[in-house]
Motif scaffolding. Structure first.
Motif, PDB file in Angstrom:
ATOM      1  N   GLN A   7      -0.541   4.804  -9.676  1.00 54.21           N
ATOM      2  CA  GLN A   7      -0.923   3.912  -8.574  1.00 54.21           C
ATOM      3  C   GLN A   7      -1.008   2.455  -9.069  1.00 54.21           C
ATOM      4  N   ALA A  25      -6.671   2.565   6.995  1.00 55.11           N
ATOM      5  CA  ALA A  25      -5.552   1.969   6.253  1.00 55.11           C
ATOM      6  C   ALA A  25      -4.384   1.534   7.140  1.00 55.11           C
ATOM      7  N   ILE A  63       0.760   5.717   0.886  1.00 53.55           N
ATOM      8  CA  ILE A  63       0.069   6.813   1.565  1.00 53.55           C
ATOM      9  C   ILE A  63       0.771   8.111   1.217  1.00 53.55           C
ATOM     10  N   GLN A  95     -10.442   4.355  -2.231  1.00 56.74           N
ATOM     11  CA  GLN A  95      -9.460   3.852  -3.200  1.00 56.74           C
ATOM     12  C   GLN A  95      -9.971   2.659  -4.001  1.00 56.74           C
ATOM     13  N   ALA A 103      -8.433  -5.650  -3.534  1.00 50.69           N
ATOM     14  CA  ALA A 103      -8.454  -4.630  -2.476  1.00 50.69           C
ATOM     15  C   ALA A 103      -8.722  -5.307  -1.141  1.00 50.69           C
ATOM     16  N   SER A 145       0.824  -1.203   0.000  1.00 51.00           N
ATOM     17  CA  SER A 145       0.000   0.000   0.000  1.00 51.00           C
ATOM     18  C   SER A 145       0.858   1.252   0.000  1.00 51.00           C
ATOM     19  N   TYR A 177       5.241  -1.104   2.035  1.00 53.74           N
ATOM     20  CA  TYR A 177       4.495   0.132   2.258  1.00 53.74           C
ATOM     21  C   TYR A 177       5.352   1.317   1.854  1.00 53.74           C
ATOM     22  N   ASN A 233      -7.112   7.994   7.965  1.00 53.20           N
ATOM     23  CA  ASN A 233      -5.948   7.277   7.425  1.00 53.20           C
ATOM     24  C   ASN A 233      -5.566   6.123   8.352  1.00 53.20           C
ATOM     25  N   VAL A 283      -6.590  -0.593   1.808  1.00 53.25           N
ATOM     26  CA  VAL A 283      -6.971   0.805   1.559  1.00 53.25           C
ATOM     27  C   VAL A 283      -8.347   1.080   2.162  1.00 53.25           C
TER      28      VAL A 283
END
Ligand code: TYM
Length: 332
Positions: free
Chosen positions: A132, A23, A8, A150, A177, A6, A38, A19, A146
């Motif tokens: 992305q 996530a 951010i 997203q 996802a 993922s 990440y 957030n 997410v």
């Protein structure tokens, strides 16, 4: 081990509670079961105007917060997107696979560009979702933790991966996802009809993780509820109270049903006072840990350097395969 990935954005000041619950908490959990990657997506942050010195500081601040939240460099790969040039490189390839029409249908782009005006919105903002896609496909990710906002970008990732595989032969894993329903959308404390976000209505509705704990407590106590008095989880009739129950439940591990029982016959004020305390107890050590990482930039930078090296090893291999499949001539 299946692979999780993922990203951010390095936002100014601090991550917010949405957030974290939507996530970052999942990032932390998935370290235990997945080969987890990440990243702080500084290239994505550039799609809106950034002050250079601020962007750099925010990138370190984002990494410090991720570590403070529980990411462990021994159990996951934490890195900065721009340290791995393969993101931009595969991004270009995917730009040439994605349709103009499908990119135009991305709702986040439509919202953000409408807010900025067509002349101010950059081409980078338009191709943001395609970068992305590259982020995710480079690591052959299986699962992408997410929040709800997203989902469409992950759908696009799946579509483009499948299109590429069909056209050029099996190259990319098609990811899914990982959206935890209960916390997929945390709402603004002042307007529970909209999601909590940096661009929200008033600062009072936004819980910044690095706010003064006192401020955080105040924001919780002034959260908008409704004119009823019953503490019950009902997102349609009681969105404000339900949002508070979700936050309370997730931070304490007490189920919503249990909370409903505990607060039977009690007033909203009691719930808010208790949640304010829970929140202060959460943000106080978080703030201190973040500060410790910021006070030691050498350690922080070395964590990120090691992360980039590990990430690059994976990304370079995928990029080489993708370049080869589409017919780019290898440099000898
Ligand atoms: P970003 O930086 O806007 O947000 C980071 C994560 O926080 C989640 N989130 C929320 N979850 C629940 N409730 C909310 N109110 C809330 N607000 C934000 C977001 O869903 C996100 O998971 N495009 C991405 C960054 C990105 C990325 C990637 C993600 C770049 N490359 C590859 C996954 C995989 C973004 O802007 O997230």
């Amino acid at each position: 081990r299946p692979r999780a990935l993922s990203g951010i954005q390095p936002t100014a000041g601090s991550f917010h509670l949405g957030n974290y619950l939507g996530a970052i908490r999942q990032y932390v959990a998935l370290q235990e079961t997945h080969d987890a990657f990440y990243m702080v997506v500084d290239l994505h942050a550039m799609t809106v105007p950034q002050e250079p010195a601020q962007l750099r500081a925010n990138t370190r601040l984002a990494a410090a917060q991720l570590l403070a939240a529980g990411l462990d460099p021994d159990r996951c790969t934490l890195f900065v997107q721009s340290h791995v040039p393969e993101h931009a490189q595969l991004g270009w390839v995917m730009n040439c696979i994605a349709g103009f029409g499908e990119a135009s249908r991305m709702t986040q782009f439509k919202d953000k560009s409408a807010k900025q005006g067509a002349d101010r919105a950059t081409v980078g903002l338009f191709t943001y979702p395609i970068l992305q896609v590259a982020d995710i496909l480079l690591y052959q990710a299986d699962t992408v933790p997410v929040g709800e906002d997203q989902r469409q970008h992950i759908e696009l990732t799946r579509d483009l991966a499948e299109r590429f595989n069909t056209r050029f032969g099996d190259t990319f894993n098609v990811p899914a996802a990982h959206i935890v329903k209960e916390v997929a959308k945390i709402y603004d404390l002042q307007d529970p009809a909209i999601k909590m976000s940096k661009s929200a209505s008033t600062p009072k509705g936004l819980i910044n993780l690095l706010d003064e704990p006192k401020t955080t407590g105040k924001k919780v106590k002034s959260a908008v509820t409704d004119t009823d008095t019953v503490i019950r989880f009902d997102p349609v009739e009681k969105p404000g109270v339900s949002n508070l129950l979700t936050i309370y439940s997730t931070l304490t591990g007490t189920s919503v049903a249990e909370l409903e029982r505990e607060y039977e016959g009690k007033m909203y004020g009691a719930l808010k006072t208790d949640l304010a305390e829970v929140m202060v107890e959460f943000v106080t050590p978080f703030r201190a840990r973040t500060q410790e990482y910021l006070d030691d930039p050498e350690t922080l930078d070395s964590v990120l350097a090691k992360g980039a090296e590990k990430a690059r090893a994976v990304a370079a291999e995928t990029l080489a395969t993708a370049y080869d499949r589409v017919g780019l001539l290898p440099a000898k």
